[in-house]
Design an enzyme around this catalytic site. Structure first.
Site, PDB file in Angstrom:
ATOM      1  N   ARG A 235       0.849  -1.179   0.000  1.00  9.65           N
ATOM      2  CA  ARG A 235       0.000   0.000   0.000  1.00  9.65           C
ATOM      3  C   ARG A 235       0.888   1.233   0.000  1.00  9.65           C
ATOM      4  O   ARG A 235       1.885   1.308   0.714  1.00  9.65           O
ATOM      5  CB  ARG A 235      -0.924   0.015   1.227  1.00  9.65           C
ATOM      6  CG  ARG A 235      -2.069  -1.001   1.164  1.00  9.65           C
ATOM      7  CD  ARG A 235      -3.069  -0.644   0.066  1.00  9.65           C
ATOM      8  NE  ARG A 235      -4.206  -1.552   0.022  1.00  9.65           N
ATOM      9  CZ  ARG A 235      -4.275  -2.621  -0.750  1.00  9.65           C
ATOM     10  NH1 ARG A 235      -3.261  -2.920  -1.547  1.00  9.65           N
ATOM     11  NH2 ARG A 235      -5.356  -3.378  -0.747  1.00  9.65           N
ATOM     12  N   GLU A 264      -2.513   7.615  -4.946  1.00  7.84           N
ATOM     13  CA  GLU A 264      -2.803   7.047  -6.266  1.00  7.84           C
ATOM     14  C   GLU A 264      -4.270   7.093  -6.644  1.00  7.84           C
ATOM     15  O   GLU A 264      -4.628   6.884  -7.801  1.00  7.84           O
ATOM     16  CB  GLU A 264      -2.345   5.590  -6.321  1.00  7.84           C
ATOM     17  CG  GLU A 264      -3.169   4.634  -5.465  1.00  7.84           C
ATOM     18  CD  GLU A 264      -2.682   3.202  -5.547  1.00  7.84           C
ATOM     19  OE1 GLU A 264      -3.505   2.328  -5.870  1.00  7.84           O
ATOM     20  OE2 GLU A 264      -1.497   2.948  -5.297  1.00  7.84           O
ATOM     21  N   HIS A 296      -0.014  -0.302  -9.921  1.00 10.98           N
ATOM     22  CA  HIS A 296      -0.786  -1.209  -9.066  1.00 10.98           C
ATOM     23  C   HIS A 296      -1.244  -2.443  -9.856  1.00 10.98           C
ATOM     24  O   HIS A 296      -2.416  -2.811  -9.866  1.00 10.98           O
ATOM     25  CB  HIS A 296      -1.992  -0.491  -8.466  1.00 10.98           C
ATOM     26  CG  HIS A 296      -2.414  -1.045  -7.138  1.00 10.98           C
ATOM     27  ND1 HIS A 296      -2.762  -0.254  -6.065  1.00 10.98           N
ATOM     28  CD2 HIS A 296      -2.526  -2.326  -6.696  1.00 10.98           C
ATOM     29  CE1 HIS A 296      -3.081  -1.011  -5.031  1.00 10.98           C
ATOM     30  NE2 HIS A 296      -2.953  -2.273  -5.401  1.00 10.98           N
TER      31      HIS A 296
END
Length: 331
Positions: A235, A264, A296
């Site tokens: 994360r 993000e 991601h």
């Protein structure tokens, strides 16, 4: 039951639709992210399915529970984007997919290590431009390098296992150690201080909690070896990005591989190539030749998508049947 699927992409539709429909339910795929501004899109649904950058706040849960919301299905392992106190208060049940494919993320983390170490991202661009010089592409043998794994859930342990295949010295830290698992893979636990101070490469595999937010900060960065490589596939909020930039500028951090970024939410999973990048901190990160950033995608394998879809469908079906799902999140 009809279920609203937020932040949906083509790959979500491909895998989720047959899994949910096989259970006799009807998914409605929405490209919009769920947040306090888009709550109306979820009104009237007893079940919603959300992803990592959707946000379900206390306000959202209270509002939607009054409109019939009963179940929240996370198609991810992390759940920091859901207010669990509010869910408990308003009787909304929440489930996640805790182990969709730890191999996908672990393999990706090691891929970032190899890319940065051997400068594959630089070499690829050079050759395409007709530049075959090897200057500046020198890496190091992984053998005997110390790799520190912070967080030893399934992904962290598997990352360490893969690194052991290079004959690396793998050490790990977790406030809740899995001693048997680490021993099986040839890893050993050390204190966080020792890991930070002695590791050549540090890979983060932690959930984002109040206790882990900005765990990589000016103080912890200062304790690391000069030239350390830092990898984050967990994360973005684990790293204080401003502090990281300072550490890159003064050479404390030698290389960074990031599949996640703390801000993000408004960028990732979308094509913004025709837009101006407004995040100045992220823009600064992109200027470093020794930083590799991906969007991601560590989870993105066929096996992971199949497992996410099936477990999400199972969680919903169990909720409806009054059975406690394997992925239930309890306060």
């Amino acid at each position: 039951m009809e279920i609203a699927v937020f932040s949906s992409k083509k790959y979500d539709t491909k895998y989720l639709r047959p899994a949910i429909e096989a259970k006799g339910h009807q998914p409605h795929f929405l490209q919009s992210r769920l947040d306090d501004e888009t709550l109306q899109l979820a009104e009237g649904y007893a079940a919603i399915c959300i992803f990592v950058n959707d946000s379900l706040t206390a306000r959202g849960i209270e509002s939607l529970s009054k409109k019939g919301l009963k179940y929240v299905l996370l198609r991810s392992a992390g759940y920091n984007n859901v207010d669990l106190d509010a869910a408990d208060k308003f009787g909304v049940k929440v489930a996640r997919v805790p182990a969709y494919s730890p191999y996908s993320v672990a393999e990706f983390a090691v891929g970032l290590i190899l890319m940065l170490n051997r400068n594959l991202h630089k070499a690829y661009n050079r050759v395409r431009a007709g530049n075959f010089s090897l200057e500046g592409l020198t890496g190091f043998d992984m053998r005997n390098r110390r790799i520190g794994i912070i967080g030893t859930g399934k992904i962290g342990l598997l990352t360490g296992k893969i690194c052991r295949g290079f004959d690396s010295d793998v050490v790990c830290y977790d406030p809740y150690p899995n001693v048997d698992g680490a021993k099986e893979y040839g890893m050993r636990y050390v204190s966080l201080d020792e890991l930070l101070e002695t590791s050549d490469i540090i890979s983060l595999h932690c959930p984002l909690l109040p206790s882990t937010h900005h765990m990589i900060n000016s103080e912890t960065l200062g304790r690391m070896k000069d030239g350390v490589m830092l990898i984050n596939t967990s994360r973005g909020g684990l790293i204080d990005t401003v502090a990281l930039i300072k550490a890159l500028k003064n050479g404390k951090v030698g290389q960074v591989g990031m599949d996640v970024y703390e801000h993000e939410g408004n960028m990732y999973f979308e094509d913004s190539s025709d837009s101006i990048l407004l995040d100045d901190v992220f823009s600064r990160l992109l200027t470093f030749h020794n930083v590799c950033i991906t969007g991601h995608q560590a989870f993105l394998t066929r096996e992971a998508l199949e497992n996410i879809a099936q477990e999400t469908a199972n969680n919903l079906d169990d909720f409806i049947k009054g059975v406690e799902p394997k992925g239930i999140i309890k306060k």
